[in-house]
Design a protein around this motif. Structure first.
Motif, PDB file in Angstrom:
ATOM      1  N   ASN A 107       0.795  -1.222   0.000  1.00 34.31           N
ATOM      2  CA  ASN A 107       0.000   0.000   0.000  1.00 34.31           C
ATOM      3  C   ASN A 107       0.834   1.281   0.000  1.00 34.31           C
ATOM      4  OD1 ASN A 107      -2.482   1.309  -0.057  1.00 34.31           O
ATOM      5  ND2 ASN A 107      -2.558   1.529   2.174  1.00 34.31           N
ATOM      6  N   PHE A 132      -5.629  -0.378  -5.703  1.00 32.60           N
ATOM      7  CA  PHE A 132      -5.858   1.026  -6.011  1.00 32.60           C
ATOM      8  C   PHE A 132      -7.292   1.355  -6.451  1.00 32.60           C
ATOM      9  CE2 PHE A 132      -1.221   0.492  -7.003  1.00 32.60           C
ATOM     10  CZ  PHE A 132      -0.764   1.176  -5.898  1.00 32.60           C
ATOM     11  N   LYS A 133      -7.979   0.400  -7.023  1.00 34.43           N
ATOM     12  CA  LYS A 133      -9.355   0.637  -7.437  1.00 34.43           C
ATOM     13  C   LYS A 133     -10.349   0.260  -6.341  1.00 34.43           C
ATOM     14  CE  LYS A 133      -8.150   2.208 -11.443  1.00 34.43           C
ATOM     15  NZ  LYS A 133      -8.308   3.644 -11.730  1.00 34.43           N
ATOM     16  N   LEU A 134     -10.113  -0.892  -5.709  1.00 40.37           N
ATOM     17  CA  LEU A 134     -11.006  -1.333  -4.629  1.00 40.37           C
ATOM     18  C   LEU A 134     -10.535  -0.841  -3.265  1.00 40.37           C
ATOM     19  CD1 LEU A 134     -11.664  -5.028  -5.809  1.00 40.37           C
ATOM     20  CD2 LEU A 134     -13.038  -2.977  -6.255  1.00 40.37           C
ATOM     21  N   ASN A 135      -9.340  -0.231  -3.234  1.00 46.02           N
ATOM     22  CA  ASN A 135      -8.773   0.312  -1.980  1.00 46.02           C
ATOM     23  C   ASN A 135      -8.695  -0.744  -0.877  1.00 46.02           C
ATOM     24  OD1 ASN A 135      -8.360   2.998  -2.924  1.00 46.02           O
ATOM     25  ND2 ASN A 135     -10.571   3.366  -2.701  1.00 46.02           N
ATOM     26  N   GLY A 189      -2.183  -6.297 -13.249  1.00 44.24           N
ATOM     27  CA  GLY A 189      -3.504  -5.683 -13.386  1.00 44.24           C
ATOM     28  C   GLY A 189      -4.433  -6.066 -12.251  1.00 44.24           C
ATOM     29  N   VAL A 221      -3.322  -4.270  -9.072  1.00 47.04           N
ATOM     30  CA  VAL A 221      -3.653  -2.842  -9.141  1.00 47.04           C
ATOM     31  C   VAL A 221      -5.134  -2.608  -8.857  1.00 47.04           C
ATOM     32  CG1 VAL A 221      -3.924  -0.910 -10.746  1.00 47.04           C
ATOM     33  CG2 VAL A 221      -1.767  -2.160 -10.662  1.00 47.04           C
ATOM     34  N   VAL A 222      -5.983  -3.439  -9.437  1.00 50.29           N
ATOM     35  CA  VAL A 222      -7.423  -3.308  -9.200  1.00 50.29           C
ATOM     36  C   VAL A 222      -7.745  -3.478  -7.718  1.00 50.29           C
ATOM     37  CG1 VAL A 222      -9.668  -4.393  -9.601  1.00 50.29           C
ATOM     38  CG2 VAL A 222      -8.120  -3.982 -11.527  1.00 50.29           C
TER      39      VAL A 222
END
Length: 422
Positions: free
Chosen positions: A110, A184-187, A177, A180-181
């Protein structure tokens, strides 16, 4: 007892060897062994720190430990993914999988990226991040393994070097990928989740029952001929988190609290006096044996025993698969932790707070060095006689058995590695 030994020999031991030999499990165990040089490198720096406490003119080189032991989470991420690929025979993906695993690890701890500045809590790279490193490696290896089984473009007319590029790019994109999802996308903070999930195991390990199991289980496997290294995949994260916590507490001016560390179990050489199962007492009794075989073996094995190396005595006496000597090894693996727990939790003996994982320093020198407490000598003497008392009755029965065999076979014809008869 004969029925139990038969079950151990014919059923349990072969089944366990088969399990620990599986590619994924074996990879974790092997990787834990391969990171030992980095741990020992950090240990040497901490050992240097002990000397520096008395010779203050020496320079501070602690930053070396930060980039060896302090990077152990990052290192295991590469090592494990690399080893899984080797075990699964994906020879072309070993390095790439390891490098991708490093990228996944960095995502999973993180970090923040602000205007080109990459920021991460440094502590997450080290022992507290070792489980994240393991998970990152297993995820990477799983995706590379699944893609490798597809055998895409195997019979195509595309040039081999182009095919190799494609077969590397696709699993890289899928693995990175996905990470990253998640991050950074779902935190989703994988590091925090790992800490929450691992916390109950870590907490239990730092109790007396947990301490006993950490010492007893490897000793039991060792006594049936299965290397205790495989159990290191469980204990290493526990030990590293424990000593890292102690170091952090001392830096804050607080007293260390984690008793269950590699320093307590191995470096101090109080629980593993002579090696796992406290076999120094057995070796000592062998020196004065009436049996020619046992006395010769005792002389051969005593020097390694002083340095806590007990493979010679364990496999030559033998202790392995020998019911008369397995049981006292198990008993000592219970008594040792109890005595050390009571000594440290009561404040009689200092809890280690330096990361020195060099287990071949003879006790009680290592005991005093790692605890920074002269009372360790008292604990050493007490434990030596306790271990000796545990070994004595079992050894005398075994000695009588060996003497009978020597008399029947002729002492001069008696092989040193004679197997145990029931």
């Amino acid at each position: 007892m004969k029925r139990f030994m038969k079950w151990l020999s014919n059923s349990f031991a072969p089944a366990m060897k088969k399990i620990v030999g599986r590619p994924w499990i074996s990879a974790v165990s092997t990787s834990m062994q391969k990171i030992i040089p980095f741990i020992l490198a950090g240990s040497i720096i901490f050992l240097y720190g002990v000397v520096r406490d008395f010779v203050s003119v020496l320079p501070d080189i602690g930053i070396i430990a930060d980039f060896t032991f302090g990077m152990i989470g990052l290192i295991i991420a590469f090592m494990l993914a690399h080893q899984v690929m080797i075990n699964l025979h994906h020879d072309k993906s070993t390095i790439n999988a390891g490098l991708v695993s490093i990228a996944i690890f960095l995502i999973n701890i993180n970090p923040t990226i602000d205007e080109g500045i990459f920021t991460v809590e440094f502590g997450r790279l080290g022992p507290t991040g070792i489980l994240v490193g393991i998970l990152s490696a297993l995820l990477t290896a799983a995706i590379f393994n699944l893609y490798g089984k597809l055998n895409l473009f195997e019979d195509s007319e595309i040039p081999d070097f182009v095919t190799e590029w494609i077969n590397t790019i696709i699993p890289i994109l899928v693995t990175v990928g996905l990470a990253v999802v998640i991050a950074f996308k779902l935190n989703i903070d994988i590091f925090d989740i790992t800490e929450i999930v691992f916390s109950p195991l870590q907490s239990f390990a730092q109790t007396l029952p947990g301490f006993i199991l950490v010492c007893l289980i490897p000793a039991m496997f060792y006594s049936i001929g299965i290397s205790s290294w495989f159990f290191g995949s469980i204990t290493t994260p526990i030990f590293l988190a424990g000593i890292a916590g102690n170091i952090a507490l001392v830096e804050q001016g607080l007293a260390p609290t984690n008793i269950v560390t590699s320093e307590t179990v191995f470096t101090a050489a109080l629980i593993t006096m002579g090696g796992m199962g406290a076999t120094l007492g057995l070796n000592f009794l062998m020196l004065f044996s009436k049996s020619k075989k046992l006395k010769v073996l005792g002389k051969i094995c005593i020097i390694p025993s002083f340095f806590n190396i007990n493979e010679p005595v364990v496999f030559s006496t033998p202790v392995v698969m020998n019911p008369l000597l397995m049981l006292p090894m198990w008993i000592n693996a219970i008594i040792g932790p109890i005595v050390i727990w009571l000594s440290m939790s009561s404040g009689f003996l200092n809890i280690p707070a330096r990361m020195i994982q060099i287990g071949q320093i003879p006790a009680p020198f290592s005991s005093v060095m790692i605890t920074e407490d002269m009372r360790a000598i008292i604990v050493y003497i007490i434990l030596f006689f306790i271990y000796l008392a545990v070994w004595y009755p079992f050894f005398k029965v075994y000695e009588k058995q060996v003497l009978t065999e020597e008399k029947q076979a002729g002492v001069d014809d008696m092989p040193l590695s004679n197997p145990v008869t029931e």
